[in-house]
Design a protein around this motif. Structure first.
Motif, PDB file in Angstrom:
ATOM      1  N   UNK A  64       0.850  -1.187   0.000  1.00  0.00           N
ATOM      2  CA  UNK A  64       0.000   0.000   0.000  1.00  0.00           C
ATOM      3  C   UNK A  64       0.885   1.235   0.000  1.00  0.00           C
ATOM      4  N   UNK A  65       1.666   1.387  -1.053  1.00  0.00           N
ATOM      5  CA  UNK A  65       2.463   2.599  -1.243  1.00  0.00           C
ATOM      6  C   UNK A  65       1.525   3.648  -1.820  1.00  0.00           C
ATOM      7  N   UNK A  66       0.828   4.322  -0.958  1.00  0.00           N
ATOM      8  CA  UNK A  66      -0.337   5.117  -1.342  1.00  0.00           C
ATOM      9  C   UNK A  66       0.044   6.366  -2.128  1.00  0.00           C
ATOM     10  N   UNK A  67      -0.438   6.453  -3.365  1.00  0.00           N
ATOM     11  CA  UNK A  67      -0.167   7.637  -4.178  1.00  0.00           C
ATOM     12  C   UNK A  67      -0.870   8.871  -3.620  1.00  0.00           C
ATOM     13  N   UNK A  68      -1.994   8.684  -2.943  1.00  0.00           N
ATOM     14  CA  UNK A  68      -2.698   9.828  -2.349  1.00  0.00           C
ATOM     15  C   UNK A  68      -1.859  10.466  -1.245  1.00  0.00           C
ATOM     16  N   UNK A  69      -1.193   9.644  -0.440  1.00  0.00           N
ATOM     17  CA  UNK A  69      -0.327  10.179   0.609  1.00  0.00           C
ATOM     18  C   UNK A  69       0.923  10.818   0.004  1.00  0.00           C
ATOM     19  N   UNK A  70       1.403  10.238  -1.078  1.00  0.00           N
ATOM     20  CA  UNK A  70       2.521  10.853  -1.790  1.00  0.00           C
ATOM     21  C   UNK A  70       2.117  12.229  -2.315  1.00  0.00           C
ATOM     22  N   UNK A  71       0.903  12.327  -2.826  1.00  0.00           N
ATOM     23  CA  UNK A  71       0.395  13.617  -3.302  1.00  0.00           C
ATOM     24  C   UNK A  71       0.293  14.643  -2.191  1.00  0.00           C
ATOM     25  N   UNK A  72      -0.099  14.193  -1.006  1.00  0.00           N
ATOM     26  CA  UNK A  72      -0.161  15.095   0.151  1.00  0.00           C
ATOM     27  C   UNK A  72       1.217  15.653   0.472  1.00  0.00           C
ATOM     28  N   UNK A 159       2.171  12.067 -11.029  1.00  0.00           N
ATOM     29  CA  UNK A 159       2.938  10.838 -11.181  1.00  0.00           C
ATOM     30  C   UNK A 159       2.006   9.673 -11.475  1.00  0.00           C
ATOM     31  N   UNK A 160       2.612   8.594 -11.941  1.00  0.00           N
ATOM     32  CA  UNK A 160       1.874   7.344 -12.104  1.00  0.00           C
ATOM     33  C   UNK A 160       2.852   6.193 -11.939  1.00  0.00           C
ATOM     34  N   UNK A 161       2.302   5.022 -11.701  1.00  0.00           N
ATOM     35  CA  UNK A 161       3.130   3.845 -11.490  1.00  0.00           C
ATOM     36  C   UNK A 161       3.774   3.385 -12.792  1.00  0.00           C
ATOM     37  N   UNK A 162       5.068   3.059 -12.733  1.00  0.00           N
ATOM     38  CA  UNK A 162       5.781   2.611 -13.938  1.00  0.00           C
ATOM     39  C   UNK A 162       5.236   1.275 -14.440  1.00  0.00           C
ATOM     40  N   UNK A 163       4.870   0.417 -13.516  1.00  0.00           N
ATOM     41  CA  UNK A 163       4.210  -0.846 -13.853  1.00  0.00           C
ATOM     42  C   UNK A 163       2.739  -0.681 -13.491  1.00  0.00           C
ATOM     43  N   UNK A 164       1.855  -1.178 -14.361  1.00  0.00           N
ATOM     44  CA  UNK A 164       0.427  -0.983 -14.124  1.00  0.00           C
ATOM     45  C   UNK A 164      -0.101  -1.761 -12.940  1.00  0.00           C
ATOM     46  N   UNK A 165      -0.141  -1.128 -11.762  1.00  0.00           N
ATOM     47  CA  UNK A 165      -0.612  -1.766 -10.536  1.00  0.00           C
ATOM     48  C   UNK A 165      -1.740  -0.964  -9.922  1.00  0.00           C
ATOM     49  N   UNK A 166      -2.621  -1.659  -9.203  1.00  0.00           N
ATOM     50  CA  UNK A 166      -3.715  -0.958  -8.541  1.00  0.00           C
ATOM     51  C   UNK A 166      -3.249  -0.421  -7.194  1.00  0.00           C
ATOM     52  N   UNK A 167      -4.193   0.077  -6.397  1.00  0.00           N
ATOM     53  CA  UNK A 167      -3.860   0.770  -5.154  1.00  0.00           C
ATOM     54  C   UNK A 167      -3.147  -0.128  -4.150  1.00  0.00           C
ATOM     55  N   UNK A 168      -3.347  -1.446  -4.252  1.00  0.00           N
ATOM     56  CA  UNK A 168      -2.735  -2.369  -3.302  1.00  0.00           C
ATOM     57  C   UNK A 168      -1.691  -3.282  -3.954  1.00  0.00           C
ATOM     58  N   UNK A 169      -1.216  -2.895  -5.131  1.00  0.00           N
ATOM     59  CA  UNK A 169      -0.152  -3.650  -5.781  1.00  0.00           C
ATOM     60  C   UNK A 169      -0.621  -4.743  -6.707  1.00  0.00           C
ATOM     61  N   UNK A 170      -1.929  -4.843  -6.935  1.00  0.00           N
ATOM     62  CA  UNK A 170      -2.453  -5.845  -7.848  1.00  0.00           C
ATOM     63  C   UNK A 170      -2.241  -5.440  -9.295  1.00  0.00           C
ATOM     64  N   UNK A 171      -1.945  -6.414 -10.139  1.00  0.00           N
ATOM     65  CA  UNK A 171      -1.647  -6.136 -11.540  1.00  0.00           C
ATOM     66  C   UNK A 171      -2.896  -5.688 -12.280  1.00  0.00           C
ATOM     67  N   UNK A 172      -2.783  -4.547 -12.965  1.00  0.00           N
ATOM     68  CA  UNK A 172      -3.868  -4.046 -13.798  1.00  0.00           C
ATOM     69  C   UNK A 172      -3.768  -4.662 -15.193  1.00  0.00           C
ATOM     70  N   UNK A 173      -4.846  -4.592 -15.985  1.00  0.00           N
ATOM     71  CA  UNK A 173      -4.757  -5.070 -17.371  1.00  0.00           C
ATOM     72  C   UNK A 173      -3.601  -4.402 -18.101  1.00  0.00           C
ATOM     73  N   UNK A 174      -2.996  -5.126 -19.032  1.00  0.00           N
ATOM     74  CA  UNK A 174      -1.807  -4.636 -19.745  1.00  0.00           C
ATOM     75  C   UNK A 174      -2.004  -3.219 -20.284  1.00  0.00           C
TER      76      UNK A 174
END
Length: 218
Positions: A64-72, A159-174
């Motif tokens: 849970x490397x939270x992008x919302x907290x990074x934005x804060x 920013x965005x994740x270099x690898x397509x992952x969801x909020x909890x690290x799950x793989x998103x569609x390619x």
């Protein structure tokens, strides 16, 4: 009775010597051991299958490397440094890591975990930061857009994740990515939407920089 007749002889203990009664408990125990062994094999295979499915969905592990907290943290930095987001280092990843040590609550394992971006081991990030070094493209999992101000268009992606992952690290569609916007909200951009998204981001950034230059000339 004749000696050759098929009979059961009773031994001194009173038990059956050459009949089926004595063999039955051993046979039952053998069957139980065999059933237990097969149960263990099946259970082990199910565990391996479940782990394989989990690992396929979480190739870098659950996080849970939270992008919302990074934005804060990014916006708090801007409030301290005249509205400008972190910038000026050799790479955007290095610039983003300026947050570590400048935003008070962003130090230690908490900040290192957020900066790693779900795909880099936290220990590797923490080691560089403890040595006073900035992060590199290999030690930061975020694609960071450098050169923004907190009063630019709020729909510009920070920013965005270099690898397509969801909020909890799950793989998103390619080809999909989770994107953090300057307003502080986030969303998922699909592979089909991605080219148009990048074009729109360039347009928004150019427009914001032009407005900034115009305001500066007044």
């Amino acid at each position: 009775m004749e000696d050759g007749a098929a009979v059961e002889r009773i031994g001194e203990s009173g038990g059956c010597v050459n009949g089926t009664t004595a063999a039955r408990p051993a046979l039952v125990k053998k069957r139980i051991r065999r059933a237990a062994a097969w149960t263990g094999v099946v259970f082990g295979l199910l565990i391996l299958l479940a782990y394989g499915v989990w690992r396929q969905h979480f190739p870098y592990g659950n996080s849970h490397c939270c992008d919302l907290q990074l934005g804060t943290a990014v916006r708090e930095y801007a409030s301290i440094y005249g509205g400008y987001l972190p910038a000026g280092e050799k790479t955007p990843e290095a610039s983003l890591s300026i947050l570590y040590g400048t935003v008070p609550w962003f130090n230690g394992p908490y900040g290192a975990n957020l900066l790693r971006g779900k795909i880099v081991p936290e220990a590797a990030v923490q080691a560089r930061l403890d040595q006073g070094q900035r992060l590199t493209p290999e030690t930061c999992g975020w694609h960071y857009v450098e050169g923004l101000r907190d009063d630019d268009d709020g729909q510009i992606a920070v920013c965005w994740d270099k690898v397509g992952l969801d909020h909890f690290g799950g793989l998103l569609p390619d080809g999909s990515h989770t994107v953090l916007y300057l307003f502080g909200n986030h969303g998922t951009i699909t592979a089909e939407e991605w080219p148009n998204f990048l074009d729109e981001q360039q347009r928004l950034i150019a427009k914001s920089k032009a407005a900034r230059t115009k305001a500066h000339k007044r």
